[in-house]
Design an enzyme around this catalytic site. Sequence first.
Site, PDB file in Angstrom:
ATOM      1  N   PRO A  54       0.494  -1.672  -0.054  1.00 30.22           N
ATOM      2  CA  PRO A  54      -0.285  -0.087   0.270  1.00 30.22           C
ATOM      3  C   PRO A  54       0.990   1.165   0.192  1.00 30.22           C
ATOM      4  O   PRO A  54       1.925   0.828   1.169  1.00 30.22           O
ATOM      5  CB  PRO A  54      -0.982  -0.016   0.918  1.00 30.22           C
ATOM      6  CG  PRO A  54       0.131  -0.945   2.094  1.00 30.22           C
ATOM      7  CD  PRO A  54       0.583  -1.812   1.164  1.00 30.22           C
ATOM      8  N   ASN A  55       0.379   2.100  -1.082  1.00 33.56           N
ATOM      9  CA  ASN A  55       0.580   3.723  -0.769  1.00 33.56           C
ATOM     10  C   ASN A  55       2.353   3.638  -2.126  1.00 33.56           C
ATOM     11  O   ASN A  55       2.124   4.921  -1.699  1.00 33.56           O
ATOM     12  CB  ASN A  55       0.807   4.397   1.070  1.00 33.56           C
ATOM     13  CG  ASN A  55      -0.191   4.008   1.453  1.00 33.56           C
ATOM     14  OD1 ASN A  55      -1.278   4.330   1.052  1.00 33.56           O
ATOM     15  ND2 ASN A  55       0.206   3.464   2.680  1.00 33.56           N
TER      16      ASN A  55
ATOM     17  N   ARG B 286       5.205  10.618  -2.412  1.00 31.32           N
ATOM     18  CA  ARG B 286       5.437  10.315  -1.211  1.00 31.32           C
ATOM     19  C   ARG B 286       6.102  10.942   0.025  1.00 31.32           C
ATOM     20  O   ARG B 286       6.778   9.692  -0.655  1.00 31.32           O
ATOM     21  CB  ARG B 286       4.260   9.351  -0.958  1.00 31.32           C
ATOM     22  CG  ARG B 286       4.288   8.547   0.302  1.00 31.32           C
ATOM     23  CD  ARG B 286       4.486   7.189   0.840  1.00 31.32           C
ATOM     24  NE  ARG B 286       4.402   6.587   1.702  1.00 31.32           N
ATOM     25  CZ  ARG B 286       4.028   5.589   2.644  1.00 31.32           C
ATOM     26  NH1 ARG B 286       4.932   3.965   0.980  1.00 31.32           N
ATOM     27  NH2 ARG B 286       3.504   4.900   3.752  1.00 31.32           N
TER      28      ARG B 286
ATOM     29  N   TYR C  58      11.203   8.646   1.122  1.00 33.68           N
ATOM     30  CA  TYR C  58      11.369   7.756   0.471  1.00 33.68           C
ATOM     31  C   TYR C  58      11.873   7.803  -1.150  1.00 33.68           C
ATOM     32  O   TYR C  58      11.916   6.475  -2.131  1.00 33.68           O
ATOM     33  CB  TYR C  58       9.564   6.942  -0.157  1.00 33.68           C
ATOM     34  CG  TYR C  58       8.884   6.671   1.468  1.00 33.68           C
ATOM     35  CD1 TYR C  58       9.562   5.499   1.675  1.00 33.68           C
ATOM     36  CD2 TYR C  58       7.906   7.195   1.142  1.00 33.68           C
ATOM     37  CE1 TYR C  58       8.680   4.328   2.839  1.00 33.68           C
ATOM     38  CE2 TYR C  58       7.539   6.514   3.043  1.00 33.68           C
ATOM     39  CZ  TYR C  58       8.308   5.737   3.814  1.00 33.68           C
ATOM     40  OH  TYR C  58       7.304   5.308   4.703  1.00 33.68           O
TER      41      TYR C  58
ATOM     42  N   ASN D 141       7.944  -5.435  -1.053  1.00 32.49           N
ATOM     43  CA  ASN D 141       8.965  -4.666  -0.046  1.00 32.49           C
ATOM     44  C   ASN D 141       6.498  -4.313  -0.025  1.00 32.49           C
ATOM     45  O   ASN D 141       5.696  -4.292  -0.191  1.00 32.49           O
ATOM     46  CB  ASN D 141       8.377  -3.368  -0.488  1.00 32.49           C
ATOM     47  CG  ASN D 141       8.581  -2.311   0.376  1.00 32.49           C
ATOM     48  OD1 ASN D 141       7.522  -2.194   0.829  1.00 32.49           O
ATOM     49  ND2 ASN D 141       8.776  -1.243  -0.283  1.00 32.49           N
TER      50      ASN D 141
ATOM     51  N   ALA E 266       3.218  -1.536   4.417  1.00 31.91           N
ATOM     52  CA  ALA E 266       3.072  -1.461   6.020  1.00 31.91           C
ATOM     53  C   ALA E 266       2.413  -2.653   6.361  1.00 31.91           C
ATOM     54  O   ALA E 266       2.417  -3.030   7.128  1.00 31.91           O
ATOM     55  CB  ALA E 266       1.159  -0.557   6.342  1.00 31.91           C
TER      56      ALA E 266
ATOM     57  N   GLU F  54      12.597  -9.367   1.188  1.00 31.27           N
ATOM     58  CA  GLU F  54      12.540  -8.207   1.734  1.00 31.27           C
ATOM     59  C   GLU F  54      12.835  -7.155   1.756  1.00 31.27           C
ATOM     60  O   GLU F  54      13.989  -6.800   2.496  1.00 31.27           O
ATOM     61  CB  GLU F  54      12.083  -8.373   3.369  1.00 31.27           C
ATOM     62  CG  GLU F  54      10.841  -7.471   4.042  1.00 31.27           C
ATOM     63  CD  GLU F  54      10.575  -7.740   5.085  1.00 31.27           C
ATOM     64  OE1 GLU F  54      11.383  -9.181   5.440  1.00 31.27           O
ATOM     65  OE2 GLU F  54      10.355  -7.051   6.281  1.00 31.27           O
TER      66      GLU F  54
ATOM     67  N   HIS G 271      13.159  -2.807   1.632  1.00 26.56           N
ATOM     68  CA  HIS G 271      11.847  -1.723   2.662  1.00 26.56           C
ATOM     69  C   HIS G 271      13.366  -0.122   2.077  1.00 26.56           C
ATOM     70  O   HIS G 271      14.255  -0.285   2.273  1.00 26.56           O
ATOM     71  CB  HIS G 271      12.081  -1.344   4.237  1.00 26.56           C
ATOM     72  CG  HIS G 271      11.323  -2.496   4.980  1.00 26.56           C
ATOM     73  ND1 HIS G 271      10.566  -2.337   4.609  1.00 26.56           N
ATOM     74  CD2 HIS G 271      11.494  -3.741   4.982  1.00 26.56           C
ATOM     75  CE1 HIS G 271       8.944  -3.463   4.815  1.00 26.56           C
ATOM     76  NE2 HIS G 271      10.341  -4.546   5.795  1.00 26.56           N
TER      77      HIS G 271
ATOM     78  N   ARG H 150      13.605   3.683  12.811  1.00 27.20           N
ATOM     79  CA  ARG H 150      12.292   4.895  12.280  1.00 27.20           C
ATOM     80  C   ARG H 150      11.170   4.735  13.657  1.00 27.20           C
ATOM     81  O   ARG H 150      11.793   4.382  14.427  1.00 27.20           O
ATOM     82  CB  ARG H 150      11.345   5.025  11.154  1.00 27.20           C
ATOM     83  CG  ARG H 150      12.241   5.501  10.217  1.00 27.20           C
ATOM     84  CD  ARG H 150      11.316   5.120   8.843  1.00 27.20           C
ATOM     85  NE  ARG H 150      10.949   5.808   8.682  1.00 27.20           N
ATOM     86  CZ  ARG H 150       9.094   5.682   7.928  1.00 27.20           C
ATOM     87  NH1 ARG H 150       9.039   4.860   6.852  1.00 27.20           N
ATOM     88  NH2 ARG H 150       8.595   6.540   7.910  1.00 27.20           N
TER      89      ARG H 150
END
Length: 145
Positions: A10-11, A18, A23, A74, A77, A98, A100, A107
């Site tokens: 998502p996103n 964004r 990012y 990725n 969330a 995976e 990110h 964070r």
Amino acid sequence: MQTVYILNGPNLNLLGKRQPEIYGKETLQDIEVACGQIAEANGLKVRFLQSNAEHQLIDWIHEAREDACGIIINPAAYTHTSVALLDALGTFERPVFEVHISNVHKRESFRHHSYVSLRADGVIAGCGAQGYELALLRLIRLLGR
Ligand code: DQA
């Protein structure tokens, strides 16, 4: 099996717009092009997909069971919330990486835990959009290409 599934949660469709301070400015399409070039040079195909819906990501993982030599994901969330994604990846018998874009460990604490990491063969975080390329190079190495 010569297809690598690169799945985005998502996103990530808003990448480039964004929170670029977190990012970066590269778009998902830039990443798709870069990965496509690496894959092609190594005789692989890429199925590059993004969805904001958990069930769609799960359906793509089930699809990958039939025809993918590896998955790079990725989960965004859903990384931190989704046992369902972990279970789906558990049904996939080839390498899973995976990725990110940001360094999730630098964070908020809720980003420090990943369900997906319980299945992933490797995790790349904090290398920006290049993380996808690094994961793909690792997969290519594992495949002996
Ligand atoms: C992300 C990190 C996640 O915590 C976040 O929810 C994202 C993107 C990353 O690529 O850095 O959406 O997976």
